[in-house]
Design a protein around this motif. Structure first.
Motif, mmCIF file in Angstrom:
data_model
loop_
_atom_site.group_PDB
_atom_site.id
_atom_site.type_symbol
_atom_site.label_atom_id
_atom_site.label_comp_id
_atom_site.label_asym_id
_atom_site.label_seq_id
_atom_site.Cartn_x
_atom_site.Cartn_y
_atom_site.Cartn_z
ATOM 1 N N ASP A 1 35.445 25.780 -16.486
ATOM 2 C CA ASP A 1 34.564 26.079 -17.616
ATOM 3 C C ASP A 1 35.212 25.840 -18.968
ATOM 4 O OD1 ASP A 1 36.255 28.171 -17.033
ATOM 5 O OD2 ASP A 1 34.727 29.726 -17.058
ATOM 6 N N HIS A 2 36.487 25.484 -18.997
ATOM 7 C CA HIS A 2 37.124 25.011 -20.223
ATOM 8 C C HIS A 2 38.398 24.276 -19.843
ATOM 9 C CE1 HIS A 2 39.278 28.952 -19.813
ATOM 10 N NE2 HIS A 2 40.300 28.222 -20.210
ATOM 11 N N TYR A 3 39.021 23.624 -20.822
ATOM 12 C CA TYR A 3 40.271 22.931 -20.551
ATOM 13 C C TYR A 3 41.423 23.914 -20.696
ATOM 14 C CZ TYR A 3 44.166 19.726 -20.769
ATOM 15 O OH TYR A 3 45.345 19.087 -20.514
ATOM 16 N N ALA A 4 42.094 24.221 -19.601
ATOM 17 C CA ALA A 4 43.205 25.170 -19.596
ATOM 18 C C ALA A 4 44.516 24.408 -19.522
ATOM 19 C CB ALA A 4 43.081 26.127 -18.417
ATOM 20 N N SER A 5 45.447 24.749 -20.425
ATOM 21 C CA SER A 5 46.749 24.087 -20.377
ATOM 22 C C SER A 5 47.646 24.704 -19.309
ATOM 23 C CB SER A 5 47.437 24.140 -21.741
ATOM 24 O OG SER A 5 47.636 25.466 -22.160
ATOM 25 N N PHE A 6 47.389 25.953 -18.928
ATOM 26 C CA PHE A 6 48.040 26.548 -17.766
ATOM 27 C C PHE A 6 47.307 27.819 -17.373
ATOM 28 C CE2 PHE A 6 50.730 28.396 -21.255
ATOM 29 C CZ PHE A 6 50.432 29.726 -21.057
ATOM 30 N N ILE A 7 47.639 28.367 -16.187
ATOM 31 C CA ILE A 7 47.153 29.671 -15.746
ATOM 32 C C ILE A 7 48.368 30.487 -15.298
ATOM 33 C CG2 ILE A 7 44.871 28.832 -15.109
ATOM 34 C CD1 ILE A 7 45.759 28.868 -12.182
ATOM 35 N N ALA A 8 48.322 31.812 -15.531
ATOM 36 C CA ALA A 8 49.505 32.635 -15.262
ATOM 37 C C ALA A 8 49.105 34.106 -15.172
ATOM 38 C CB ALA A 8 50.552 32.422 -16.353
ATOM 39 N N ASP A 9 50.090 34.966 -14.931
ATOM 40 C CA ASP A 9 49.943 36.428 -14.933
ATOM 41 C C ASP A 9 48.865 36.926 -13.966
ATOM 42 O OD1 ASP A 9 51.804 36.325 -16.949
ATOM 43 O OD2 ASP A 9 50.435 36.904 -18.556
ATOM 44 N N PRO A 10 48.898 36.573 -12.679
ATOM 45 C CA PRO A 10 47.832 36.994 -11.768
ATOM 46 C C PRO A 10 47.963 38.447 -11.311
ATOM 47 C CG PRO A 10 49.493 35.784 -10.560
ATOM 48 C CD PRO A 10 49.911 35.725 -12.008
ATOM 49 N N PHE A 11 46.825 39.112 -11.211
ATOM 50 C CA PHE A 11 46.720 40.442 -10.605
ATOM 51 C C PHE A 11 45.572 40.426 -9.612
ATOM 52 C CE2 PHE A 11 49.035 41.554 -14.434
ATOM 53 C CZ PHE A 11 49.902 42.552 -14.012
ATOM 54 N N ALA B 1 44.028 32.325 -18.411
ATOM 55 C CA ALA B 1 43.802 30.880 -18.512
ATOM 56 C C ALA B 1 43.917 30.529 -19.987
ATOM 57 C CB ALA B 1 42.428 30.504 -17.961
ATOM 58 N N LEU B 2 44.908 29.732 -20.348
ATOM 59 C CA LEU B 2 45.114 29.404 -21.751
ATOM 60 C C LEU B 2 44.144 28.302 -22.164
ATOM 61 C CD1 LEU B 2 46.760 30.071 -24.258
ATOM 62 C CD2 LEU B 2 48.282 28.188 -23.657
ATOM 63 N N ASN B 3 43.135 28.698 -22.928
ATOM 64 C CA ASN B 3 42.081 27.791 -23.368
ATOM 65 C C ASN B 3 42.624 26.916 -24.494
ATOM 66 O OD1 ASN B 3 39.764 26.544 -24.354
ATOM 67 N ND2 ASN B 3 38.484 28.349 -24.049
ATOM 68 N N TRP B 4 42.679 25.607 -24.245
ATOM 69 C CA TRP B 4 43.239 24.670 -25.201
ATOM 70 C C TRP B 4 42.150 23.994 -26.038
ATOM 71 C CZ3 TRP B 4 48.502 24.509 -25.573
ATOM 72 C CH2 TRP B 4 49.067 23.566 -26.431
ATOM 73 N N GLU B 5 40.905 24.381 -25.869
ATOM 74 C CA GLU B 5 39.818 23.734 -26.594
ATOM 75 C C GLU B 5 39.618 24.392 -27.959
ATOM 76 O OE1 GLU B 5 36.427 23.876 -24.060
ATOM 77 O OE2 GLU B 5 37.155 22.299 -22.750
ATOM 78 N N GLY B 6 39.067 23.636 -28.887
ATOM 79 C CA GLY B 6 38.769 24.171 -30.209
ATOM 80 C C GLY B 6 39.991 24.224 -31.100
ATOM 81 N N SER B 7 39.818 24.769 -32.294
ATOM 82 C CA SER B 7 40.890 24.794 -33.275
ATOM 83 C C SER B 7 41.865 25.939 -33.049
ATOM 84 C CB SER B 7 40.294 24.907 -34.690
ATOM 85 O OG SER B 7 39.541 26.105 -34.817
ATOM 86 N N ARG B 8 41.468 26.906 -32.232
ATOM 87 C CA ARG B 8 42.329 28.071 -32.025
ATOM 88 C C ARG B 8 42.539 28.296 -30.532
ATOM 89 N NH1 ARG B 8 42.532 33.453 -31.265
ATOM 90 N NH2 ARG B 8 44.074 34.600 -32.488
ATOM 91 N N TRP C 1 48.353 19.627 -30.871
ATOM 92 C CA TRP C 1 49.596 20.154 -31.442
ATOM 93 C C TRP C 1 49.859 19.507 -32.800
ATOM 94 C CZ3 TRP C 1 54.133 18.145 -33.236
ATOM 95 C CH2 TRP C 1 55.163 19.057 -33.478
ATOM 96 N N ALA C 2 49.680 18.190 -32.911
ATOM 97 C CA ALA C 2 49.939 17.494 -34.164
ATOM 98 C C ALA C 2 48.999 17.978 -35.269
ATOM 99 C CB ALA C 2 49.786 15.986 -33.963
ATOM 100 N N ALA C 3 47.714 18.169 -34.935
ATOM 101 C CA ALA C 3 46.759 18.643 -35.933
ATOM 102 C C ALA C 3 47.112 20.048 -36.398
ATOM 103 C CB ALA C 3 45.344 18.608 -35.358
ATOM 104 N N ASP C 4 47.483 20.905 -35.445
ATOM 105 C CA ASP C 4 47.857 22.262 -35.795
ATOM 106 C C ASP C 4 49.133 22.276 -36.649
ATOM 107 O OD1 ASP C 4 47.565 25.199 -35.424
ATOM 108 O OD2 ASP C 4 49.491 24.977 -34.409
ATOM 109 N N HIS C 5 50.080 21.429 -36.291
ATOM 110 C CA HIS C 5 51.330 21.344 -37.056
ATOM 111 C C HIS C 5 51.046 20.878 -38.485
ATOM 112 C CE1 HIS C 5 55.607 21.019 -37.696
ATOM 113 N NE2 HIS C 5 55.498 19.737 -37.997
ATOM 114 N N ALA C 6 50.144 19.893 -38.640
ATOM 115 C CA ALA C 6 49.795 19.406 -39.968
ATOM 116 C C ALA C 6 49.140 20.501 -40.807
ATOM 117 C CB ALA C 6 48.859 18.193 -39.850
ATOM 118 N N ARG C 7 48.266 21.292 -40.215
ATOM 119 C CA ARG C 7 47.627 22.395 -40.939
ATOM 120 C C ARG C 7 48.662 23.410 -41.414
ATOM 121 N NH1 ARG C 7 43.586 21.816 -36.935
ATOM 122 N NH2 ARG C 7 44.576 23.444 -35.678
ATOM 123 N N ARG C 8 49.635 23.697 -40.551
ATOM 124 C CA ARG C 8 50.688 24.650 -40.928
ATOM 125 C C ARG C 8 51.503 24.140 -42.103
ATOM 126 N NH1 ARG C 8 51.759 28.565 -36.913
ATOM 127 N NH2 ARG C 8 50.506 28.261 -35.041
#
Length: 325
Positions: A56-66, A80-87, A314-321
């Motif tokens: 249901d979204h683009y996840a860069s990884f999944i972790a911390d299972p319970f 699930a680390l959601n990598w979509e969108g600006s944040r 990553w590049a877009a986020d780095h440029a904004r910073r």
């Protein structure tokens, strides 16, 4: 866990290189004891869930299972680390299994404007609760399943403060206890307790129970009882974040006293040198089965070059910073 910003000490050397990314996946381990777990030799192909499982979204990884067992099925909740969108931020996803070996991804069940991870799920008085890591919100937040497993309602803040990482709650001797890491860079572990789940929560007089110890100061999964023994698990972050998991026995626990001891020189979980958990392992949630054996959901990671869309983000986020600094 939080891998959105490559800060020194947080994810080790690999995460500071823009072109490389720790890829976490989830596996199932079994064994005669929570201190002697391994990937089953037959009947299971680890990992059981990967970032490709998330649909249901683009996840860069999944972790911390319970895990929790309910209605004759096993339910797993994980970041699930959601990598979509600006944040980019962690969200809590869910998978289900009839046998705890073969899992079906069901979707994200809890998302907030802030980062979530480490979804510590538990049952109390016929209700199911979750305490995800929500340090970005400035609090340890308790959620209740309004409709299990896919609808969760915020109940209240159990603790308020700037940093509470991987909070791990358990009930023992008629009292609630909560361990939480308050300084991930130096490994400081605090202990709180309460007579009721909703509090009031007070800090233990011996807290912090771990001071400035990167080997033992950050929780790595559920606190469990093994007979009369009480065990907790800790991330060993001395060399890098997510390198291995150590076991610690809590030998004395009262409202005024606390003592513990590490159980072994060798880690309970560590990188295997190959495959999905080649570089490291940093989490486990162990459950005892009716025959006395143990099963656990675990995570592990390898390093891989970032995909083009990840590098672009990553590049877009780095440029904004740079523009805002």
């Amino acid at each position: 866990m939080d891998d959105r910003q490559p800060l020194p000490g947080r994810r080790g050397l690999l995460s500071k290189v823009p072109g490389r990314l720790p890829i976490y996946s989830i596996g199932i381990y079994t064994g005669p004891s929570p201190l002697a777990l391994a990937s089953p030799a037959t009947g299971l192909a680890n990992p059981v869930l990967t970032r490709e499982s998330v649909t249901d979204h683009y996840a860069s990884f999944i972790a911390d299972p319970f895990m929790i067992r309910a209605g004759g099925s096993w339910h797993m909740f994980f970041e699930a680390l959601n990598w979509e969108g600006s944040r980019r931020k962690g969200e809590i996803a869910h998978a289900v299994s009839a046998d705890a070996f073969h899992w079906s991804y069901q979707g994200v069940v809890l998302a907030e404007p802030f980062h979530l991870s480490y979804p510590y799920v538990f049952e109390w008085q016929s209700e199911r609760y979750m305490i995800p890591e929500s340090s970005e919100a400035g609090a340890v937040r308790l959620y209740r399943a309004q409709r299990f497993p896919d609808r969760w309602t915020f109940v209240k803040d159990l603790l308020v403060g700037p940093v509470h990482l991987d909070s791990s709650i358990f009930h023992r001797d008629g009292r609630w206890w909560l361990l939480t890491n308050t300084d991930e860079e130096r490994g400081t572990l605090h202990l709180f307790h309460a007579t009721e789940l909703l509090g009031p929560w007070v800090e233990h007089p011996r807290s912090p129970v771990v001071r400035s110890d990167l080997a033992l100061g950050r929780p790595a999964g559920r606190v469990i009882s093994v007979g009369d023994r009480l065990l907790r698990f800790a991330q060993d972050c001395r060399q890098a974040y997510g390198a291995s998991v150590a076991a610690v026995e809590i030998t004395r626990l009262t409202p005024t006293e606390y003592e513990e001891r590490p159980l072994a020189e060798r880690p309970v979980l560590a990188g295997t040198g190959q495959g999905w958990n080649r570089v490291g392992m940093h989490h486990l949630d162990a459950h005892q089965l009716e025959d006395g054996s143990w099963i656990a959901c675990v995570d592990g990671w390898l390093d891989r070059f970032r995909r083009p869309r990840e590098l672009a983000a990553w590049a877009a986020d780095h440029a904004r910073r740079l523009m805002s600094s």
